[in-house]
Design a protein around this motif. Structure first.
Motif, PDB file in Angstrom:
ATOM      1  N   VAL A 135      28.422  43.875  28.233  1.00 44.13           N
ATOM      2  CA  VAL A 135      27.364  43.087  28.854  1.00 44.13           C
ATOM      3  C   VAL A 135      27.997  42.212  29.935  1.00 44.13           C
ATOM      4  CG1 VAL A 135      25.558  41.376  28.502  1.00 44.13           C
ATOM      5  CG2 VAL A 135      26.038  43.060  26.723  1.00 44.13           C
ATOM      6  N   GLY A 136      27.395  42.185  31.082  1.00 45.32           N
ATOM      7  CA  GLY A 136      27.919  41.365  32.175  1.00 45.32           C
ATOM      8  C   GLY A 136      27.168  41.635  33.458  1.00 45.32           C
ATOM      9  N   GLU A 137      27.900  41.787  34.550  1.00 46.48           N
ATOM     10  CA  GLU A 137      27.260  42.001  35.840  1.00 46.48           C
ATOM     11  C   GLU A 137      28.169  42.782  36.771  1.00 46.48           C
ATOM     12  OE1 GLU A 137      26.501  38.268  37.743  1.00 46.48           O
ATOM     13  OE2 GLU A 137      28.617  37.790  38.017  1.00 46.48           O
ATOM     14  N   LEU A 138      27.534  43.457  37.725  1.00 42.24           N
ATOM     15  CA  LEU A 138      28.235  44.089  38.830  1.00 42.24           C
ATOM     16  C   LEU A 138      27.935  43.277  40.078  1.00 42.24           C
ATOM     17  CD1 LEU A 138      29.794  46.460  40.202  1.00 42.24           C
ATOM     18  CD2 LEU A 138      27.566  47.574  40.508  1.00 42.24           C
ATOM     19  N   VAL A 139      28.985  42.887  40.807  1.00 40.57           N
ATOM     20  CA  VAL A 139      28.836  42.108  42.029  1.00 40.57           C
ATOM     21  C   VAL A 139      29.333  42.953  43.196  1.00 40.57           C
ATOM     22  CG1 VAL A 139      29.399  39.974  43.229  1.00 40.57           C
ATOM     23  CG2 VAL A 139      29.232  39.982  40.726  1.00 40.57           C
ATOM     24  N   ILE A 140      28.492  43.158  44.179  1.00 38.13           N
ATOM     25  CA  ILE A 140      28.855  43.922  45.378  1.00 38.13           C
ATOM     26  C   ILE A 140      28.866  42.957  46.557  1.00 38.13           C
ATOM     27  CG2 ILE A 140      28.349  45.911  46.824  1.00 38.13           C
ATOM     28  CD1 ILE A 140      26.780  47.113  44.573  1.00 38.13           C
ATOM     29  N   GLN A 141      30.026  42.833  47.185  1.00 34.79           N
ATOM     30  CA  GLN A 141      30.181  41.897  48.299  1.00 34.79           C
ATOM     31  C   GLN A 141      30.224  42.655  49.618  1.00 34.79           C
ATOM     32  OE1 GLN A 141      33.074  38.664  47.663  1.00 34.79           O
ATOM     33  NE2 GLN A 141      33.500  39.581  45.669  1.00 34.79           N
ATOM     34  N   SER A 142      29.463  42.172  50.564  1.00 35.39           N
ATOM     35  CA  SER A 142      29.435  42.785  51.888  1.00 35.39           C
ATOM     36  C   SER A 142      28.873  41.796  52.884  1.00 35.39           C
ATOM     37  CB  SER A 142      28.584  44.061  51.873  1.00 35.39           C
ATOM     38  OG  SER A 142      28.477  44.610  53.167  1.00 35.39           O
ATOM     39  N   ASN A 143      29.578  41.612  53.988  1.00 32.59           N
ATOM     40  CA  ASN A 143      29.068  40.834  55.123  1.00 32.59           C
ATOM     41  C   ASN A 143      28.647  39.424  54.723  1.00 32.59           C
ATOM     42  OD1 ASN A 143      28.634  40.666  57.850  1.00 32.59           O
ATOM     43  ND2 ASN A 143      26.747  41.845  57.856  1.00 32.59           N
ATOM     44  N   GLY A 144      29.447  38.782  53.874  1.00 36.61           N
ATOM     45  CA  GLY A 144      29.202  37.400  53.531  1.00 36.61           C
ATOM     46  C   GLY A 144      28.179  37.165  52.445  1.00 36.61           C
TER      47      GLY A 144
ATOM     48  N   PRO B  94      28.102  46.845  55.896  1.00 36.15           N
ATOM     49  CA  PRO B  94      29.369  46.196  56.234  1.00 36.15           C
ATOM     50  C   PRO B  94      29.452  45.902  57.719  1.00 36.15           C
ATOM     51  CG  PRO B  94      29.716  48.107  54.813  1.00 36.15           C
ATOM     52  CD  PRO B  94      28.278  48.152  55.253  1.00 36.15           C
ATOM     53  N   ASP B  95      30.273  44.909  58.074  1.00 36.88           N
ATOM     54  CA  ASP B  95      30.371  44.473  59.465  1.00 36.88           C
ATOM     55  C   ASP B  95      31.323  45.312  60.298  1.00 36.88           C
ATOM     56  OD1 ASP B  95      32.819  43.732  58.453  1.00 36.88           O
ATOM     57  OD2 ASP B  95      32.486  41.575  58.639  1.00 36.88           O
ATOM     58  N   GLY B  96      31.886  46.371  59.742  1.00 32.95           N
ATOM     59  CA  GLY B  96      32.791  47.233  60.486  1.00 32.95           C
ATOM     60  C   GLY B  96      34.253  46.884  60.308  1.00 32.95           C
ATOM     61  N   MET B  97      34.553  45.699  59.775  1.00 35.77           N
ATOM     62  CA  MET B  97      35.937  45.275  59.562  1.00 35.77           C
ATOM     63  C   MET B  97      36.284  45.144  58.081  1.00 35.77           C
ATOM     64  SD  MET B  97      36.471  42.429  62.570  1.00 35.77           S
ATOM     65  CE  MET B  97      35.091  41.424  61.995  1.00 35.77           C
ATOM     66  N   HIS B  98      35.269  44.816  57.263  1.00 34.89           N
ATOM     67  CA  HIS B  98      35.532  44.580  55.854  1.00 34.89           C
ATOM     68  C   HIS B  98      34.780  45.610  55.029  1.00 34.89           C
ATOM     69  CE1 HIS B  98      35.950  40.647  57.916  1.00 34.89           C
ATOM     70  NE2 HIS B  98      37.020  40.551  57.156  1.00 34.89           N
ATOM     71  N   PRO B  99      35.455  46.310  54.120  1.00 36.08           N
ATOM     72  CA  PRO B  99      34.795  47.325  53.294  1.00 36.08           C
ATOM     73  C   PRO B  99      33.959  46.680  52.195  1.00 36.08           C
ATOM     74  CG  PRO B  99      37.082  47.099  52.630  1.00 36.08           C
ATOM     75  CD  PRO B  99      36.900  46.218  53.838  1.00 36.08           C
ATOM     76  N   LEU B 100      33.164  47.510  51.532  1.00 34.46           N
ATOM     77  CA  LEU B 100      32.422  47.047  50.370  1.00 34.46           C
ATOM     78  C   LEU B 100      33.390  46.744  49.231  1.00 34.46           C
ATOM     79  CD1 LEU B 100      29.435  49.570  50.307  1.00 34.46           C
ATOM     80  CD2 LEU B 100      29.361  47.193  51.010  1.00 34.46           C
ATOM     81  N   GLU B 101      33.130  45.658  48.535  1.00 32.43           N
ATOM     82  CA  GLU B 101      33.964  45.275  47.402  1.00 32.43           C
ATOM     83  C   GLU B 101      33.101  45.203  46.147  1.00 32.43           C
ATOM     84  OE1 GLU B 101      36.016  41.688  48.286  1.00 32.43           O
ATOM     85  OE2 GLU B 101      37.217  42.566  49.903  1.00 32.43           O
ATOM     86  N   PHE B 102      33.564  45.848  45.076  1.00 32.67           N
ATOM     87  CA  PHE B 102      32.826  45.909  43.822  1.00 32.67           C
ATOM     88  C   PHE B 102      33.614  45.159  42.750  1.00 32.67           C
ATOM     89  CE2 PHE B 102      31.861  49.593  46.343  1.00 32.67           C
ATOM     90  CZ  PHE B 102      30.513  49.853  46.153  1.00 32.67           C
ATOM     91  N   SER B 103      32.918  44.295  42.009  1.00 34.32           N
ATOM     92  CA  SER B 103      33.531  43.582  40.886  1.00 34.32           C
ATOM     93  C   SER B 103      32.662  43.807  39.655  1.00 34.32           C
ATOM     94  CB  SER B 103      33.639  42.079  41.181  1.00 34.32           C
ATOM     95  OG  SER B 103      34.457  41.839  42.310  1.00 34.32           O
ATOM     96  N   LEU B 104      33.245  44.479  38.639  1.00 33.78           N
ATOM     97  CA  LEU B 104      32.542  44.739  37.394  1.00 33.78           C
ATOM     98  C   LEU B 104      33.051  43.753  36.351  1.00 33.78           C
ATOM     99  CD1 LEU B 104      30.512  46.505  35.897  1.00 33.78           C
ATOM    100  CD2 LEU B 104      32.372  48.113  35.400  1.00 33.78           C
ATOM    101  N   ASN B 105      32.248  42.762  36.055  1.00 33.45           N
ATOM    102  CA  ASN B 105      32.652  41.676  35.163  1.00 33.45           C
ATOM    103  C   ASN B 105      31.811  41.716  33.894  1.00 33.45           C
ATOM    104  OD1 ASN B 105      34.308  40.732  37.347  1.00 33.45           O
ATOM    105  ND2 ASN B 105      32.508  39.698  38.196  1.00 33.45           N
ATOM    106  N   THR B 106      32.435  42.068  32.760  1.00 36.91           N
ATOM    107  CA  THR B 106      31.728  42.145  31.492  1.00 36.91           C
ATOM    108  C   THR B 106      32.517  41.414  30.419  1.00 36.91           C
ATOM    109  OG1 THR B 106      32.785  44.176  30.690  1.00 36.91           O
ATOM    110  CG2 THR B 106      30.898  44.426  32.176  1.00 36.91           C
ATOM    111  N   ASP B 107      31.919  41.343  29.202  1.00 39.50           N
ATOM    112  CA  ASP B 107      32.617  40.712  28.090  1.00 39.50           C
ATOM    113  C   ASP B 107      33.719  41.586  27.520  1.00 39.50           C
ATOM    114  OD1 ASP B 107      30.977  42.637  27.095  1.00 39.50           O
ATOM    115  OD2 ASP B 107      29.923  41.353  25.666  1.00 39.50           O
ATOM    116  N   GLN B 108      33.855  42.813  28.058  1.00 35.20           N
ATOM    117  CA  GLN B 108      34.906  43.718  27.587  1.00 35.20           C
ATOM    118  C   GLN B 108      36.089  43.791  28.555  1.00 35.20           C
ATOM    119  OE1 GLN B 108      34.805  45.057  24.557  1.00 35.20           O
ATOM    120  NE2 GLN B 108      32.809  44.042  24.253  1.00 35.20           N
ATOM    121  N   GLU B 109      35.799  43.832  29.825  1.00 33.84           N
ATOM    122  CA  GLU B 109      36.878  43.912  30.822  1.00 33.84           C
ATOM    123  C   GLU B 109      36.339  43.535  32.194  1.00 33.84           C
ATOM    124  OE1 GLU B 109      37.371  48.399  32.062  1.00 33.84           O
ATOM    125  OE2 GLU B 109      37.212  48.300  29.868  1.00 33.84           O
TER     126      GLU B 109
END
Length: 611
Positions: free
Chosen positions: A36-45, A69-84
Motif C-alpha cells: 500500500v502506498g503511492e506512485l509519484v510521476i514527476q515531470s516539468n515541475g 516533459p520539457d525536453g531536458m528532463h525525463p519522466l521520473e517514477f517513484s514507487l513508495n509503499t509500506d513494502q519497498e
C-alpha cells in the motif's frame, strides 16, 4: 534484497502527438505481501500522486497523465509503499516524444483494428491510430489538440468516465465523428445523444450514394462524389443546434446524410455511412478507392487544421496560456511591485560609489576627521540599501494575495462548462499554505504575467507542485513556499451550475429573442456574435431576462475585431452564436483565503445555436 514490486509503463496512444500531457498505461505487479502506498510521476515541475494498493500475487492497472516533459528532463517514477521504495527514470519515452511530428491525425476508437476498413487507404500524409474502447482516458486532455476522434463499432462499450472524457475533449475545441451505416450503435447510445447531431435513426439501403458536402462558411468549395453501392446507410432528424452539411439544392434520393453540431468550442459530426468494417470497401464510379480522409476533411471544412487545402486553421484548443488580463491592480498589491530597471540600478550604484569614496573621503579629510570614515561609509551603504528596499517594500507589508485570469468555455445546449486560466499567488511567509484547487483536469506551473518577476515561469524546475489524482480529476490541496514567494498555477477545471440560456432568432441583420442570465454573476460588456454580426448588450445582472430586438454591426472577415480566441469560423458559422462577457470575481481556480488584493477577471464564453 529481492524486489517484490515491478513497475511497467507504456504510452496509451503510441505515436499520437500530444500537447499538455502524455497519457500512460501503468501496471504495478506484486509477487510479495500486500503493498500500500503511492506512485509519484514527476515531470516539468509537477509531481502527480496516484494511490497504489496491490494484493499478493496480483497486479494493479490504471492510467496516468503526467505533464509533457520539457525536453531536458525525463519522466521520473517513484514507487513508495509500506513494502519497498523504488525510483525509475525513463529516457525512451523522451526520445519518442521528441521524435513526433505534428500533422493531421485520426484516432479511431473501435473494438477491432480490422474494422478500420477503408480508413487504412488514406493518404500517406494522414496518420491513423487505433484505440480499444476499453481503457480509454477519463479526461479530454489525453487526446491532444491535433487529434480528430472517430467512433467506430464497439465504441458504445466505452465506460461512463471515458464518455465524460470525450465530452471534455469536444467542449475544449476537439472534433468528434459519429457514423451511421448498418449498425449505428454509437449514435443510438443514450450517453452520446447530447453530442450526436441527429436522433431517431432509421436504416436504409442505397443502390448508390452521393456526397454533397457544403462548407458552412463558404470559404472553400463544396465537396461532391459518387460512390457505387449497394450501401447501408442511416438517416435521422437533426437535433436542436445541428445543421445539415448538404447544399440546399442537392438531390436527396441517394444523398448520404451529413450533419454538424457545435458543442462548446468544439464540433461533432455525423455521417450516414461508415468507413468501418470489411463490407465498406467503397469505390467511386471512376473505380478508384474512396479516400475517407478527403470526405472527413470536406465535412470539417474550415475547421480543419490542414493548411494544404487552403482553409484557415481550426480553433485553438482550450488548453492555452493566452488568458485575459486580470482586472485593475491596486498600487499596494504585490503584483504591482516591479524590479528597478538596469538604468536605475546603474545610477544608484554610481551615486553610491561617488558618495562612499571621493566625496566622503574628501569632505572628512578637509574637516580633518578622516577617522569618521569607519562610521560614515556604513551609513552611506545603509542609505543605498534603503533605496533598494523601497522598491520591494510593498512585498513585506502585503498579505496573502491572489490574481486569477481565465476563460469559462460553456455550451448553452448541453450545460457543460469548464474554466481555463492562470492564477498568480503571493505568500509573504514560508511554509505550507492551503490552495484549495479541486476538480481540475490540468494543473501546472503557470506564467507570472504582472508580477515582480516580469512575465516568466516562477520556480518551475526548482520547486515542484504536488498534485493528487483522485477519481478522475486532480486536486492540489496545498503548496510549500519560501518567504516572499510568488507562485503561478495554470489550470483547467470543470464547472457546475446554471449557464446563460437563450432563445434567439436571426433574420437578415436583426437578432430577436430572449436571453436569461441564470448564473449568480453579473455579465459585463456582454456581446453576441452570429455569423459576421456583432450585437452589443451591455451589463446583464444575475437572474435578469433580456428581450432582444437588436440590429447587428456587420464585421468584415478581415476586420481585426472579428478575430476570436477560437477562430473566425465560430462567428461566421450560420448555426452558432457566441455570448461573450466579462465576469469579475468569478470563483474559479485556487480558493485561498485573502484579506485584500484579490483581482480577478474571467471571460465568459457561451456557445449555442439560434433557432
Amino acid at each position: 534484497m529481492a524486489r517484490n514490486l515491478n513497475l511497467l509503463w507504456s504510452p496509451l496512444f503510441p505515436g499520437v502527438v500530444q500537447t499538455e500531457c502524455y497519457p500512460l498505461k501503468i501496471v504495478v505487479e506484486n509477487s510479495g505481501p500486500r503493498a500500500v502506498g503511492e506512485l509519484v510521476i514527476q515531470s516539468n515541475g509537477v509531481a502527480v500522486h496516484y494511490a497504489v494498493d496491490v494484493e499478493p500475487g496480483r497486479k494493479q492497472s490504471f492510467l496516468a497523465y503526467p505533464l509533457m516533459p520539457d525536453g531536458m528532463h525525463p519522466l521520473e517514477f517513484s514507487l513508495n509503499t509500506d513494502q519497498e521504495n523504488d525510483k525509475f527514470t525513463d529516457r525512451t519515452l523522451m526520445r519518442d516524444i521528441l521524435g513526433q511530428n505534428s500533422g493531421e491525425q485520426f484516432l479511431a476508437i473501435a473494438d477491432d483494428p480490422a474494422n478500420l476498413g477503408d480508413l487504412l487507404y488514406s493518404r500517406d500524409s494522414v496518420k491513423i491510430f487505433y484505440a480499444n474502447p476499453k481503457g480509454l482516458p477519463d479526461r479530454g486532455l489525453a487526446y491532444g489538440s491535433e487529434t480528430i476522434v472517430l467512433l467506430g463499432p464497439g465504441a458504445e462499450r466505452m465506460s461512463d468516465s471515458a464518455v465524460r472524457g470525450l465530452e471534455q475533449f469536444v467542449l475544449a475545441g476537439g472534433k468528434l465523428f459519429i457514423f451511421g451505416g448498418d449498425k449505428p450503435s454509437v449514435a443510438d447510445d443514450p450517453r452520446f445523444r447530447k453530442l450526436c447531431p441527429v436522433r431517431d435513426l432509421q436504416l436504409t439501403t442505397l443502390p448508390s450514394a452521393s456526397f454533397s458536402i457544403h462548407d458552412l462558411t463558404r470559404l472553400t468549395n463544396d465537396y461532391n462524389a459518387k460512390i457505387d453501392g449497394p450501401i447501408s446507410a442511416s438517416t435521422g432528424d437533426p437535433v436542436d443546434g445541428a445543421a445539415s452539411l448538404a447544399p440546399q439544392n442537392a438531390p436527396s434520393s441517394d444523398l448520404v446524410q451529413a450533419a454538424y453540431k457545435p458543442v462548446g468550442a468544439g464540433s461533432v459530426y455525423f455521417l450516414g455511412i461508415s468507413p468501418f468494417g470489411a463490407n465498406m470497401v467503397l469505390r467511386q464510379r471512376s473505380s478508384r478507392r474512396v479516400q475517407w480522409d478527403f470526405i472527413i476533411a470536406a465535412m470539417l471544412g474550415p475547421h480543419t487544421n490542414s493548411a494544404s487545402r487552403g482553409a484557415p486553421s481550426g480553433p485553438a484548443p482550450a488548453y492555452t496560456s493566452n488568458y485575459p488580463q486580470a482586472g485593475m491592480i491596486a498600487p499596494e498589491s504585490p503584483f504591482s511591485v516591479q524590479l528597478p530597471s538596469i538604468t536605475t540600478i546603474a545610477v544608484i550604484l554610481l551615486v553610491y560609489v561617488i558618495l562612499v569614496a571621493p566625496i566622503n573621503l574628501l569632505i572628512l579629510r578637509k574637516a580633518r576627521k578622516s577617522e569618521l570614515a569607519w562610521f560614515t561609509a556604513p551609513c552611506v551603504s545603509l542609505a543605498g540599501a534603503g533605496v533598494f528596499f523601497h522598491f520591494a517594500s510593498g512585498l513585506y507589508s502585503a498579505p496573502i494575495s491572489k490574481m486569477v485570469s481565465s476563460y469559462v468555455i460553456a455550451d448553452g445546449l448541453s450545460g457543460q462548462a469548464s474554466s481555463v486560466g492562470n492564477a498568480e499567488l503571493f505568500f509573504p511567509s514560508g511554509g505550507p499554505h492551503n490552495v484549495g484547487l479541486d476538480n481540475a483536469e490540468l494543473i501546472k506551473n503557470g506564467i507570472n504575467v504582472n508580477s515582480f518577476y516580469g512575465g516568466v515561469p516562477v520556480d518551475a524546475g526548482t520547486d515542484q507542485f504536488d498534485v493528487f489524482d483522485k477519481q478522475g480529476s486532480l486536486t492540489m490541496p496545498s503548496v510549500n513556499t519560501r518567504n516572499l514567494s510568488f507562485r503561478s498555477i495554470a489550470f483547467r477545471q470543470d464547472l457546475t451550475g446554471p449557464l446563460p440560456k437563450a432563445e434567439l432568432h436571426l433574420k437578415d441583420n436583426t437578432l430577436k429573442g430572449t436571453l436569461w442570465n441564470q448564473t449568480q454573476y453579473t455579465l459585463e460588456d456582454a456581446e453576441i456574435r452570429v455569423k459576421n454580426l456583432l450585437f452589443t448588450l451591455g451589463t446583464i445582472k444575475p437572474g435578469e431576462t433580456k428581450h432582444l430586438d437588436e440590429i447587428g454591426h456587420v464585421l468584415a472577415q478581415n476586420d481585426p475585431d472579428e478575430t476570436q480566441r477560437y477562430g473566425d469560423e465560430y462567428a461566421l458559422s450560420k448555426n452558432r452564436f457566441l455570448l461573450d462577457a466579462s465576469v469579475p470575481d468569478m470563483a474559479v481556480g485556487p480558493q485561498i483565503e485573502t484579506r485584500e488584493n484579490t483581482s480577478d477577471n474571467t471571460l465568459f464564453e457561451t456557445f449555442g445555436a439560434p433557432n
